[in-house]
Motif scaffolding. Structure first.
Motif, mmCIF file in Angstrom:
data_model
loop_
_atom_site.group_PDB
_atom_site.id
_atom_site.type_symbol
_atom_site.label_atom_id
_atom_site.label_comp_id
_atom_site.label_asym_id
_atom_site.label_seq_id
_atom_site.Cartn_x
_atom_site.Cartn_y
_atom_site.Cartn_z
ATOM 1 N N ASN A 78 0.787 -1.233 0.000
ATOM 2 C CA ASN A 78 0.000 0.000 0.000
ATOM 3 C C ASN A 78 0.822 1.287 0.000
ATOM 4 N N LYS A 131 -0.403 2.836 8.685
ATOM 5 C CA LYS A 131 -1.856 2.767 8.828
ATOM 6 C C LYS A 131 -2.480 4.121 8.465
ATOM 7 N N SER A 132 -1.896 5.201 8.979
ATOM 8 C CA SER A 132 -2.413 6.539 8.674
ATOM 9 C C SER A 132 -2.334 6.807 7.182
ATOM 10 N N THR A 134 -2.274 4.706 4.659
ATOM 11 C CA THR A 134 -3.197 3.860 3.915
ATOM 12 C C THR A 134 -4.643 4.309 4.102
ATOM 13 N N GLU A 135 -5.041 4.462 5.383
ATOM 14 C CA GLU A 135 -6.459 4.746 5.632
ATOM 15 C C GLU A 135 -6.865 6.162 5.278
ATOM 16 N N ASN A 137 -5.276 7.945 2.922
ATOM 17 C CA ASN A 137 -4.683 8.279 1.627
ATOM 18 C C ASN A 137 -3.867 9.565 1.765
ATOM 19 N N SER A 393 -7.406 3.789 16.316
ATOM 20 C CA SER A 393 -8.579 3.828 15.422
ATOM 21 C C SER A 393 -9.324 5.143 15.568
ATOM 22 N N ILE A 396 -7.348 8.032 13.958
ATOM 23 C CA ILE A 396 -7.423 8.055 12.491
ATOM 24 C C ILE A 396 -8.831 8.457 12.031
ATOM 25 N N GLU A 397 -9.849 7.965 12.745
ATOM 26 C CA GLU A 397 -11.227 8.376 12.419
ATOM 27 C C GLU A 397 -11.384 9.895 12.504
ATOM 28 N N GLN A 400 -9.734 11.437 9.628
ATOM 29 C CA GLN A 400 -10.540 11.155 8.429
ATOM 30 C C GLN A 400 -11.627 12.199 8.257
#
Ligand SMILES: *[C@@H]1O[C@H](CO)[C@@H](O)[C@H](O)[C@H]1NC(C)=O
Length: 403
Positions: A78, A131-132, A134-135, A137, A393, A396-397, A400
């Motif tokens: 990724n 993770k950041s 990827t999730e 972008n 989580s 990151i949410e 987002q």
């Protein structure tokens, strides 16, 4: 045979005695946390001993954990990962492989470790950045700033500042396909401290073209006025970050001498200068009631035998970003602040959240009743904690939605 059994039982009893500490019911996976804490305490004792006999500096011994967890810049399916430098400051850059139409977001991430320890290359930070990236972008810039005791304040601050300023240049943003209106600064613990400090200072720099959209601060250290806030008292001996280690980190950051360190431990390090700033970190005024509990407010430094004027930097807002007036806070970007109930730094974060809100800044204060300092670092087997994953989580949410 009988003798062996007695020895075995004794060793077990001693081990259990060393490992067992009463932990609050609210914390999950308590036995695992006790074991992790026992390992940390052992290393701390070893570091103390090593310094005592003149073998190695305390922090040099503590660095073995950082080094042991170091991983290379390997790309995965990724994310492209690369070590490079921004204006001579080392950074690890994570770029999502898939190029979606439009510009990407970016997070400049600053690792924790008390300005003395830690690295962008540590496995947990490397995983968090992947993770950041990827999730979200997003392009993640993980800063490898210089550390104490070799380098003191303001070197750490300056390294991070240099990276943020470099990245916000138009041509650099274009090179990474990053939207100039969607850049975040973020960090945990000492990294949260550096992120908050840079977010404040960069606003006043006329040479900086771009701006920071959000700051995301995970259990940050923010003030040097009062090492006796309710959270410092309540969590003096909590796992991972006891009060003595936190104060030691501060003193290493500034290069304080032993007598000033002693005063800081006793919370009697105030000066005439700090008295003028103490309102900014007055927990009696800035903490919500559920954090004040039954603790009695004692203005810091009241027992001070003599002022400690030898290291003025201790109250510099680039080191202690809570120590600025409301007019400086007003200009700050949308803020995410994480605090943990079982953390000496809980009240640093809680006071900053309150003061920012009062100054009109949009703030999300996410307080975990069931977590401890450093939890987001514990995400790999065998030292993985469900609460660490949960906090990541949520973090990151939030990005987002808000970056
Ligand atoms: C701290 O705040 C309390 C309550 O607002 C106030 O009574 C006290 O004078 C303040 N102390 C200092 C040192 O600022």
């Amino acid at each position: 045979m009988g003798n062996k059994l007695v020895v075995f039982a004794l060793v077990n009893a001693l081990l259990a005695y060393y490992i067992y500490i009463p932990l609050p019911e609210a914390l999950g996976e308590r036995w695992k946390l006790m074991l992790v804490d026992a390992c940390f305490r052992s290393l701390e004792h070893l570091a103390e001993l090593s310094e005592l006999v003149g073998f190695k500096h305390y922090m040099e011994m503590m660095m073995v954990l950082t080094t042991a967890e170091s991983v290379g810049p390997s790309s995965d399916e990724n994310v492209n990962v690369m070590d490079t430098t921004f204006n001579q400051v080392p950074v690890r850059v994570y770029e999502p492989k898939i190029l979606l139409p439009g510009l990407r977001r970016a997070v400049i991430y600053i690792h924790g470790g008390g300005w003395c320890l830690g690295s962008a290359k540590m496995k947990p930070y490397d995983l968090l950045s992947r993770k950041s990236a990827t999730e979200l972008n997003a392009v993640i810039i993980s800063v490898e700033y210089r550390l104490a005791p070799e380098h003191r304040f303001p070197d750490q601050f300056n390294d991070v500042y240099t990276v943020v300023k470099y990245f916000l240049q138009q041509d650099v943003l274009v090179q990474y396909s990053v939207d100039p209106a969607r850049v975040a600064v973020s960090g945990d613990s000492a990294g949260g401290n550096l992120a908050a400090a840079v977010a404040q200072q960069i606003r006043e720099d006329r040479d900086v073209q771009g701006e920071i959209k959000v700051q995301a601060l995970i259990y940050p250290a923010l003030q040097t006025i009062d090492f006796n806030t309710p959270s410092y008292q309540q969590n003096e001996n909590m796992p991972i970050l006891p009060k003595t280690l936190m104060v030691r980190f501060w003193s290493e950051y500034f290069g304080c001498d032993k007598s000033l360190l002693k005063m800081m431990m006793a919370n009697s390090h105030s000066t005439r200068e700090s008295k003028g700033l103490s309102n900014f970190a007055n927990w009696s005024a800035h903490l919500p009631e559920e954090f004040r509990k039954d603790y009695k407010y004692v203005p810091p430094g009241i027992e001070s035998p003599e002022p400690s004027g030898n290291v003025p930097a201790v109250f510099d807002p680039r080191a202690a970003p809570l120590l600025v007036g409301d007019e400086k806070l007003q200009a700050l970007p949308h803020t995410y602040i994480v605090t943990c109930e079982y953390d000496v730094l809980r009240d640093d974060g809680a006071m900053y959240a309150r003061r920012l809100q009062a100054a009109g800044v949009q703030v999300t204060h996410e307080h975990y009743e069931d977590s401890f300092h450093g939890a987001i670092m514990f995400i790999t087997w065998p030292t993985d904690f469900a609460i660490g994953q949960k906090m990541i989580s949520h973090y990151i949410e939030w990005l987002q939605k808000n970056l």
